[in-house]
Design a protein around this motif. Structure first.
Motif, PDB file in Angstrom:
ATOM      1  N   GLU A 155      57.239  35.671  37.477  1.00 52.13           N
ATOM      2  CA  GLU A 155      58.100  36.750  36.997  1.00 52.13           C
ATOM      3  C   GLU A 155      59.153  37.009  38.071  1.00 52.13           C
ATOM      4  N   THR A 156      60.369  37.343  37.643  1.00 55.05           N
ATOM      5  CA  THR A 156      61.418  37.675  38.600  1.00 55.05           C
ATOM      6  C   THR A 156      61.634  39.176  38.715  1.00 55.05           C
ATOM      7  N   ASP A 157      60.861  39.960  37.973  1.00 55.13           N
ATOM      8  CA  ASP A 157      60.921  41.424  38.035  1.00 55.13           C
ATOM      9  C   ASP A 157      59.506  41.931  38.271  1.00 55.13           C
ATOM     10  N   TRP A 158      59.276  42.615  39.400  1.00 54.94           N
ATOM     11  CA  TRP A 158      57.915  43.074  39.702  1.00 54.94           C
ATOM     12  C   TRP A 158      57.406  44.071  38.662  1.00 54.94           C
ATOM     13  N   ARG A 159      58.310  44.771  38.003  1.00 50.56           N
ATOM     14  CA  ARG A 159      57.887  45.720  36.958  1.00 50.56           C
ATOM     15  C   ARG A 159      57.271  44.974  35.777  1.00 50.56           C
ATOM     16  N   GLU A 202      32.822  37.297  35.621  1.00 48.21           N
ATOM     17  CA  GLU A 202      34.059  37.841  35.097  1.00 48.21           C
ATOM     18  C   GLU A 202      35.204  37.492  36.040  1.00 48.21           C
ATOM     19  N   THR A 203      36.364  37.235  35.463  1.00 50.02           N
ATOM     20  CA  THR A 203      37.536  36.946  36.272  1.00 50.02           C
ATOM     21  C   THR A 203      38.372  38.207  36.463  1.00 50.02           C
ATOM     22  N   ILE A 204      39.233  38.179  37.470  1.00 55.96           N
ATOM     23  CA  ILE A 204      40.175  39.260  37.723  1.00 55.96           C
ATOM     24  C   ILE A 204      41.542  38.625  37.919  1.00 55.96           C
ATOM     25  N   GLY A 205      42.509  39.046  37.116  1.00 56.45           N
ATOM     26  CA  GLY A 205      43.837  38.467  37.163  1.00 56.45           C
ATOM     27  C   GLY A 205      44.648  39.027  38.314  1.00 56.45           C
ATOM     28  N   ILE A 206      45.164  38.141  39.161  1.00 50.45           N
ATOM     29  CA  ILE A 206      45.944  38.542  40.330  1.00 50.45           C
ATOM     30  C   ILE A 206      47.428  38.318  40.048  1.00 50.45           C
ATOM     31  N   GLY A 207      48.223  39.342  40.312  1.00 50.92           N
ATOM     32  CA  GLY A 207      49.665  39.221  40.290  1.00 50.92           C
ATOM     33  C   GLY A 207      50.179  39.500  41.696  1.00 50.92           C
ATOM     34  N   MET A 208      50.843  38.538  42.301  1.00 54.01           N
ATOM     35  CA  MET A 208      51.300  38.697  43.680  1.00 54.01           C
ATOM     36  C   MET A 208      52.819  38.769  43.724  1.00 54.01           C
ATOM     37  N   VAL A 209      53.336  39.747  44.445  1.00 55.06           N
ATOM     38  CA  VAL A 209      54.781  39.916  44.595  1.00 55.06           C
ATOM     39  C   VAL A 209      55.169  39.456  46.001  1.00 55.06           C
ATOM     40  N   GLY A 210      55.974  38.396  46.074  1.00 58.19           N
ATOM     41  CA  GLY A 210      56.366  37.834  47.365  1.00 58.19           C
ATOM     42  C   GLY A 210      55.676  36.511  47.612  1.00 58.19           C
ATOM     43  N   HIS A 211      56.421  35.516  48.125  1.00 56.54           N
ATOM     44  CA  HIS A 211      55.846  34.177  48.276  1.00 56.54           C
ATOM     45  C   HIS A 211      56.260  33.485  49.562  1.00 56.54           C
ATOM     46  N   ALA A 254      53.325  45.083  34.331  1.00 59.31           N
ATOM     47  CA  ALA A 254      53.085  45.419  32.922  1.00 59.31           C
ATOM     48  C   ALA A 254      52.240  44.380  32.188  1.00 59.31           C
ATOM     49  N   ARG A 255      52.045  43.229  32.762  1.00 58.62           N
ATOM     50  CA  ARG A 255      51.330  42.162  32.064  1.00 58.62           C
ATOM     51  C   ARG A 255      49.845  42.487  31.897  1.00 58.62           C
ATOM     52  N   ASP A 256      49.337  42.145  30.717  1.00 61.32           N
ATOM     53  CA  ASP A 256      47.922  42.404  30.424  1.00 61.32           C
ATOM     54  C   ASP A 256      46.988  41.502  31.218  1.00 61.32           C
ATOM     55  N   ASP A 257      47.506  40.358  31.692  1.00 61.19           N
ATOM     56  CA  ASP A 257      46.637  39.435  32.430  1.00 61.19           C
ATOM     57  C   ASP A 257      46.620  39.722  33.929  1.00 61.19           C
ATOM     58  N   VAL A 258      47.239  40.829  34.352  1.00 61.67           N
ATOM     59  CA  VAL A 258      47.227  41.232  35.754  1.00 61.67           C
ATOM     60  C   VAL A 258      46.345  42.461  35.923  1.00 61.67           C
ATOM     61  N   ASP A 259      45.289  42.310  36.705  1.00 60.61           N
ATOM     62  CA  ASP A 259      44.366  43.414  36.989  1.00 60.61           C
ATOM     63  C   ASP A 259      44.553  43.952  38.400  1.00 60.61           C
ATOM     64  N   ALA A 298      52.057  50.306  40.399  1.00 59.81           N
ATOM     65  CA  ALA A 298      50.861  49.549  40.028  1.00 59.81           C
ATOM     66  C   ALA A 298      49.654  50.461  39.873  1.00 59.81           C
ATOM     67  N   LEU A 299      49.470  51.382  40.807  1.00 57.79           N
ATOM     68  CA  LEU A 299      48.338  52.300  40.732  1.00 57.79           C
ATOM     69  C   LEU A 299      48.431  53.180  39.494  1.00 57.79           C
TER      70      LEU A 299
END
Length: 389
Positions: free
Chosen positions: A65-69, A6-15, A73-78, A96-97
């Motif tokens: 995304e340019t807005d962390w909110r 199974e995969t887990i979608g990562i959303g990272m804020v900051g680069h 909210a994205r369904d592909d981010v776990d 997020a929590l």
């Protein structure tokens, strides 16, 4: 029969710097470890769309995304990975929590004790619903420090008496070095104390298994104004160095020093522990080595011996290279996300938890209170000391 995981979608804020090393860890973790979940680099968050897209292409993220909110909210981010300055940690992590997303948050946990307390409370509530959180103290994943913890826990050092630790850098030694967000209290919370001191506080508590109960501290700002990049100057509102004494729950005494003004020291995070039976010492600038002194040896043969921590039996090392082939800074982050993925997949709480991050924040807050009160001894809430006389 399919063996796909199974995969887990990562959303990272900051680069920026942390975003680069975290991206590398997410990309490489399943190619060396065997986590129960395979990370998918779903989306990278940043305020500037052009820069964020360039970073996403460079680091291998699928979208931006340019807005962390919107990212949360994205369904592909776990799982939300927070690599932003400390002033936004609490708001992003709590959101997020509450949205049911797992969280990895860079250190220090927050800029203030109140924010850290709110984050720990949110993490506790989310945990009841199977949502996991971890603070990114990556030095816990240095094999030599993890091995040091095992040696202490085994009783090899006997009763711990002294803990001596410093974190020395020199990148601000030049008074003409320009302003950065790390020099603004509203962004960074503190200076060397939060940036470097947080690491050595956590490392000392991690390796000893004990908790700091009180401190006596000094802080200082050597350069109070710096070039702002626009032809003017900016006011430095954080500490340049922090020094403090401490005491542990087990009775050991400790000294800590954090500075970004130690000319010639690039990333000298050092820890020495003296016990009744033995001593050990570590320096991150030689991160694959641990020094060990056995007090039971006859004086004619005694001395610190070098342990090269590259054997497959050492923590984390078995998935990497053959003995003697050294690891680097980036491996600590890969080890870190491997532990996080294993914990999530196994339904367990990862370490260090937000509660661990809060304990570090409590120490940092006590240091600031002591330094503002002429180094007066200041207790850290919630712990008591053995052998305080």
């Amino acid at each position: 029969m399919s063996t796909a995981k199974e995969t887990i979608g990562i959303g990272m804020v900051g680069h920026a710097f942390m975003g680069a090393v975290h991206s590398h860890a997410w990309r490489s973790v399943h190619r060396f470890f065997s986590p129960p979940l395979i990370p998918r680099l779903a989306v990278l968050g940043g305020r500037d769309e052009v820069r964020t897209k360039a970073a996403a292409e460079r680091f291998g993220w699928e979208d931006v995304e340019t807005d962390w909110r919107a990212l949360i909210a994205r369904d592909d981010v776990d799982l939300v990975d927070i690599c932003t300055p400390g002033d936004s940690h609490a708001e992003i992590a709590i959101a997020a929590l509450e949205a049911g997303k797992h969280v990895l948050c860079e250190k220090p946990l927050a800029n203030t004790l109140a924010e850290a307390e709110a984050m720990a409370e949110a993490a506790a509530k989310a945990r009841a619903n199977g949502v996991r959180s971890m603070v990114a103290f990556n030095y816990r994943r240095v094999p030599a420090l993890a091995h040091a913890r095992k040696l202490v826990a085994s009783g090899a050092l006997g009763e711990i008496r002294h803990v001596r630790t410093v974190y020395l850098q020199d990148w601000l030694s030049d008074a003409q070095a320009p302003m950065t967000w790390r020099l603004h209290k509203d962004k960074a919370g503190s200076g060397a104390l939060g940036d470097l001191g947080a690491h050595i506080v956590d490392a000392a508590q991690f390796v000893t298994g004990d908790t700091i109960t009180g401190v006596s501290a000094l802080t200082n700002t050597f350069v109070k104004e710096r070039p702002d990049g626009d032809g003017g100057t900016g006011q430095v509102t954080v500490d340049d160095t922090a020094l403090f004494l401490g005491r542990f729950t087990g009775g050991a005494v400790a000294s800590f020093e954090a500075t970004r003004f130690a000319l010639g020291r690039k990333n000298a995070m050092r820890l020495e522990i003296n016990g009744s039976k033995a001593s050990l010492a570590f320096d991150f600038e030689s991160m694959n080595e641990l020094s060990f002194f056995d007090g039971g040896q006859p004086a004619t043969e005694a001395g610190f011996r070098r342990i090269l921590v590259t054997e497959p039996e050492h923590p984390y090392v078995g998935v990497w290279w053959p003995p003697g082939h050294l690891l680097g800074y980036e491996h600590t982050f890969t080890n870190e996300v491997a532990d996080l993925l294993n914990a999530i997949g196994d339904g367990k709480d990862p370490e260090p938890s937000f509660e661990d991050g809060l304990r570090v924040q409590q120490v940092l807050a006590a240091v600031e209170r002591s330094a503002s009160d002429e180094a007066r001894w200041t207790t850290v809430p919630g712990v008591t000391t053995k052998g305080s006389n």
